[in-house]
Motif scaffolding. Structure first.
Motif, short mmCIF file in Angstrom:
data_model
loop_
_atom_site.label_atom_id
_atom_site.label_comp_id
_atom_site.label_asym_id
_atom_site.label_seq_id
_atom_site.Cartn_x
_atom_site.Cartn_y
_atom_site.Cartn_z
N ALA A 40 3.34 3.22 -17.65
CA ALA A 40 4.62 2.59 -17.31
C ALA A 40 5.64 3.63 -16.85
CB ALA A 40 5.16 1.82 -18.52
N TYR A 41 5.69 4.75 -17.53
CA TYR A 41 6.66 5.81 -17.19
C TYR A 41 6.40 6.36 -15.79
CZ TYR A 41 8.69 10.47 -16.98
OH TYR A 41 9.37 11.59 -16.57
N TYR A 42 5.17 6.74 -15.50
CA TYR A 42 4.87 7.34 -14.20
C TYR A 42 5.02 6.33 -13.06
CZ TYR A 42 3.30 11.90 -15.84
OH TYR A 42 3.25 13.17 -16.37
N SER A 43 4.67 5.08 -13.33
CA SER A 43 4.81 4.05 -12.30
C SER A 43 6.27 3.82 -11.96
CB SER A 43 4.17 2.74 -12.78
OG SER A 43 4.33 1.72 -11.82
N ALA A 44 7.12 3.75 -12.98
CA ALA A 44 8.55 3.52 -12.75
C ALA A 44 9.23 4.75 -12.16
CB ALA A 44 9.24 3.13 -14.06
N LYS A 45 8.81 5.92 -12.56
CA LYS A 45 9.44 7.16 -12.07
C LYS A 45 9.08 7.44 -10.62
CE LYS A 45 9.80 12.15 -12.89
NZ LYS A 45 9.39 13.30 -13.73
N TYR A 46 7.80 7.25 -10.26
CA TYR A 46 7.35 7.57 -8.91
C TYR A 46 7.23 6.34 -8.01
CZ TYR A 46 6.52 12.24 -10.66
OH TYR A 46 6.69 13.50 -11.20
N ASN A 47 7.54 5.15 -8.56
CA ASN A 47 7.62 3.91 -7.77
C ASN A 47 6.32 3.60 -7.02
OD1 ASN A 47 10.62 5.44 -7.32
ND2 ASN A 47 10.60 3.44 -8.33
N VAL A 48 5.22 3.65 -7.76
CA VAL A 48 3.91 3.32 -7.20
C VAL A 48 3.21 2.33 -8.12
CG1 VAL A 48 3.61 5.49 -5.97
CG2 VAL A 48 2.84 5.31 -8.35
N ASP A 49 2.31 1.53 -7.54
CA ASP A 49 1.55 0.60 -8.37
C ASP A 49 0.39 1.33 -9.03
OD1 ASP A 49 -0.51 0.83 -6.51
OD2 ASP A 49 -0.08 -1.07 -5.54
N VAL A 50 -0.38 0.61 -9.82
CA VAL A 50 -1.42 1.27 -10.61
C VAL A 50 -2.57 1.79 -9.75
CG1 VAL A 50 -2.83 -0.79 -11.10
CG2 VAL A 50 -2.68 1.04 -12.80
N GLU B 73 10.20 3.96 10.68
CA GLU B 73 10.74 5.03 9.84
C GLU B 73 10.52 4.69 8.37
OE1 GLU B 73 14.84 5.47 10.94
OE2 GLU B 73 14.37 7.00 12.45
N TYR B 74 10.16 5.74 7.61
CA TYR B 74 9.94 5.58 6.17
C TYR B 74 10.54 6.76 5.43
CZ TYR B 74 6.60 2.10 7.77
OH TYR B 74 6.03 1.01 8.38
N GLU B 75 10.79 6.56 4.15
CA GLU B 75 11.33 7.65 3.35
C GLU B 75 10.29 8.75 3.23
OE1 GLU B 75 14.25 4.72 0.73
OE2 GLU B 75 12.97 6.16 -0.31
N LYS B 76 10.76 9.98 3.06
CA LYS B 76 9.87 11.14 3.15
C LYS B 76 8.76 11.12 2.10
CE LYS B 76 12.80 14.11 0.26
NZ LYS B 76 13.57 15.37 0.21
N GLU B 77 8.99 10.46 0.96
CA GLU B 77 7.94 10.38 -0.06
C GLU B 77 6.70 9.65 0.44
OE1 GLU B 77 11.83 10.89 -2.24
OE2 GLU B 77 11.09 9.77 -0.50
N ASP B 78 6.87 8.87 1.50
CA ASP B 78 5.77 8.07 2.04
C ASP B 78 5.14 8.71 3.26
OD1 ASP B 78 4.22 5.74 1.67
OD2 ASP B 78 5.24 4.74 3.31
N MET B 79 5.52 9.94 3.56
CA MET B 79 5.09 10.58 4.80
C MET B 79 4.23 11.82 4.57
SD MET B 79 6.54 8.61 7.05
CE MET B 79 6.39 9.56 8.57
N ALA B 80 3.40 12.14 5.57
CA ALA B 80 2.61 13.36 5.59
C ALA B 80 2.64 13.91 7.00
CB ALA B 80 1.17 13.08 5.16
N LEU C 83 0.82 -1.21 0.00
CA LEU C 83 0.00 0.00 0.00
C LEU C 83 0.85 1.26 0.00
CD1 LEU C 83 -2.73 -0.99 2.63
CD2 LEU C 83 -2.79 -1.23 0.15
N ARG C 84 2.11 1.12 -0.33
CA ARG C 84 3.02 2.23 -0.17
C ARG C 84 3.83 2.52 -1.43
NH1 ARG C 84 3.89 3.15 5.30
NH2 ARG C 84 3.51 1.42 6.72
N TYR C 85 4.48 3.66 -1.37
CA TYR C 85 5.58 3.97 -2.27
C TYR C 85 6.68 2.93 -2.04
CZ TYR C 85 10.12 6.35 -2.90
OH TYR C 85 11.42 6.65 -3.19
N ALA C 86 7.27 2.41 -3.12
CA ALA C 86 8.35 1.43 -2.99
C ALA C 86 9.66 2.17 -2.73
CB ALA C 86 8.47 0.60 -4.26
#
Length: 551
Positions: free
Chosen positions: A91-101, A506-513, A28-31
């Motif tokens: 494919a581009y946005y998924s690979a660039k931002y590391n999120v599933d569909v 702890e998680y990377e900042k892209e996964d935080m709010a 359920l997260r950013y990879a």
């Protein structure tokens, strides 16, 4: 890694399945970059290994039998072009931002809760095709081992579960080491048939199947064939489930990243369309060898006939055909089960604020697939896929319109992908509205509301309406339903990882709010599962406030 984080709220405790990244696979997260240890090649091979399925051959064979070679050929080709083009931005946005569909859809015009319906659409794709692939494997078990179909359905389902529990960690190894064997067995029978029986090509191109007009181009048959083939448009979702683990671009090797993304993303359909044509070819070959027309769309009969050109012994040909089918179906159904578990996790976590772990939903997904197999869905394959394609095409069309029009051209959609509940409106009328409008119109067309041509080209109607509606709604709403509040990634620090005030990890900042309810940073999963905050962060008076502990 557990951080020493204290909160004024009660600490959220995850179960062992959720805390294990090998099992959970950041469902359920950013990879995070710390987990993306595979090379571009390894990710691409894992993604391409997942399309080793026999559904393409079964669909190609069914189209040739129903509509004849000419209409099947042009229908398959048209669908492949559409699927390739729509697959590029996803494919581009998924690979660039590391999120599933699922996460991608949230930020591509659907909103946090609006994308739940697409989770069900995508999950439906995985269990429909799991059932289809399982049926193919079961047919081989029935013919080769004499196992009754009902028992074979259960066996073909149960053997997949242990392989998919460990997610990408095991799947990447499985796909990598079985790929050379699979490619060899895929290509060899085609070459053997062409060398030993070149006249089979002429028999194929003149194959009419069940249709009296199948020898010539018929717009109605062509449109229907293309619509059925377009049901595979949702396959890009399974490709994205692998592509989210793509490593960051390396300086001087950007070409490798792009090659891997394009090959494993939209490139899947090149092989997929080739296999559909192969299926139509082998179905005509099976008929010429005495297989009943009603059974010629079953891959086991196709490959018994095809491998007969490779091996002089009928027993050996049957054995190799069965092994090839077993290998193919295992390779794809681990992907179907894996992707389905991700999608159901997303769906239930948003609606119920509960996440027992991705592994639990593997059993749920394959259970539905088993029920479909036992109900003999293979016998009405064309009808199921023809109906499903309308909704799937509407979904993908709305997402692609947002990615290629609303973001870069209209600039009404954020240039980045936002997937966190804390920053999204629950419903965005842009994507959700466009998909809903397109689905209603195309499904009505499918059932004959707009006459025979509307029925035949209903999937095309879905794509056109969704693609037009999305930017129109974005313009009318001025894009104000994309972002509920701006992101604050623990402002004022330069930490690569941030501790969650809810779960303590702890998680990377892209996964935080930043959360005013918990008075500090919160990870995206804890944010999704929080049922007591009532979206306090998005209410008037707190939208622009930043908790002291986030500043």
């Amino acid at each position: 890694m557990v951080a020493n984080v204290k909160s004024t709220r009660s600490t959220r405790i995850f179960g062992g399945l959720v805390n294990n990244p090998v099992l959970e696979d950041y469902s359920l997260r950013y990879a995070p970059s710390s987990f993306r240890r595979w090379s571009e090649y390894a990710v691409a091979m894992a993604a391409l290994g997942g399309i080793a399925y026999m559904a393409d051959q079964a669909i190609g064979g069914s189209l040739a039998i129903q509509f004849g070679f000419t209409n099947a050929f042009w229908g398959i080709l048209t669908a492949a072009i559409i699927i390739f083009l729509t697959g590029i931005p996803i494919a581009y946005y998924s690979a660039k931002y590391n999120v599933d569909v699922d996460l991608l859809t949230r930020g591509a015009g659907f909103g946090y809760l609006g994308s739940t319906i697409t989770s069900v659409i995508y999950a439906s794709f995985t269990f429909i095709f799991f059932a289809l692939e399982g049926s193919v494997m079961s047919q081989a078990m029935n013919i080769f081992f004499g196992v009754p179909l009902a028992a074979a359905y259960a066996i073909s389902t149960l053997i997949i579960i242990p392989l998919v529990v460990f997610g990408m960690t095991l799947l990447s190894v499985l796909q990598k080491w079985t790929q050379p064997i699979w490619i060899t067995l895929l290509v060899v029978p085609v070459v053997a048939v062409l060398i030993k029986d070149p006249s089979s090509v002429a028999a194929w191109t003149s194959f009419t199947g069940k249709s009296p007009s199948g020898s010539s181009f018929n717009p109605l048959l062509y449109g229907t064939a293309a619509g059925i083939a377009l049901s595979l448009i949702a396959q890009i979702g399974e490709q994205a489930d692998y592509l989210r683990f793509m490593p960051a671009k390396k300086i001087g090797r950007e070409w490798m990243w792009w090659l891997a993304v394009m090959a494993a993303g939209p490139g899947w359909v090149i092989l997929g369309a080739s296999k559909q044509l192969m299926g139509s070819f082998f179905s005509s070959l099976a008929v010429s060898h005495g297989t009943a027309l009603a059974d010629a769309n079953q891959p086991v009969h196709m490959y018994i006939a095809a491998f007969g050109y490779v091996f002089p012994s009928a027993g050996i040909a049957l054995t190799v055909a069965a092994l090839f089918i077993f290998l193919s179906q295992i390779k794809i159904n681990v992907t179907n089960a894996y992707s389905g578990s991700l999608s159901w996790s997303n769906f239930f976590s948003r609606l119920l604020h509960v996440h027992p772990g991705r592994v639990i939903y593997i059993f749920f997904n394959v259970g539905i697939a088993l029920a479909l197999m036992e109900a003999n869905m293979f016998s009405i394959l064309g009808t199921i896929l023809g109906f499903y394609s309308n909704v799937a095409v509407a979904w993908i069309g709305a997402v692609v319109a947002d990615l290629v029009i609303n973001k870069p051209i209209l600039k009404l959609s954020p240039s980045y992908l936002e997937f966190k509940r804390a920053h999204l409106y629950n419903f965005n009328p842009v994507g959700f509205g466009a998909m809903s409008i397109a689905s209603v119109i195309s499904v009505a067309a499918f059932f004959g509301t707009f006459g025979p041509y509307g029925s035949a080209f209903s999937a095309f109607i879905a794509l056109l309406v969704a693609f037009i509606s999305s930017p129109v709604i974005a313009i009318l709403t001025k894009g104000k339903y994309y972002i509920a509040r701006q992101a604050h990634y623990h402002a004022g620090t330069h930490h690569d990882v941030i501790g969650c005030t809810s779960c303590g990890f702890e998680y990377e900042k892209e996964d935080m709010a930043c959360c005013p309810f918990h008075e500090g940073p919160i990870c995206s999963l804890c944010c999704s599962l929080e049922s007591e905050c009532h979206d306090k962060c998005k209410t008037v008076g707190t939208v622009n406030s930043i908790p002291v502990k986030c500043a």
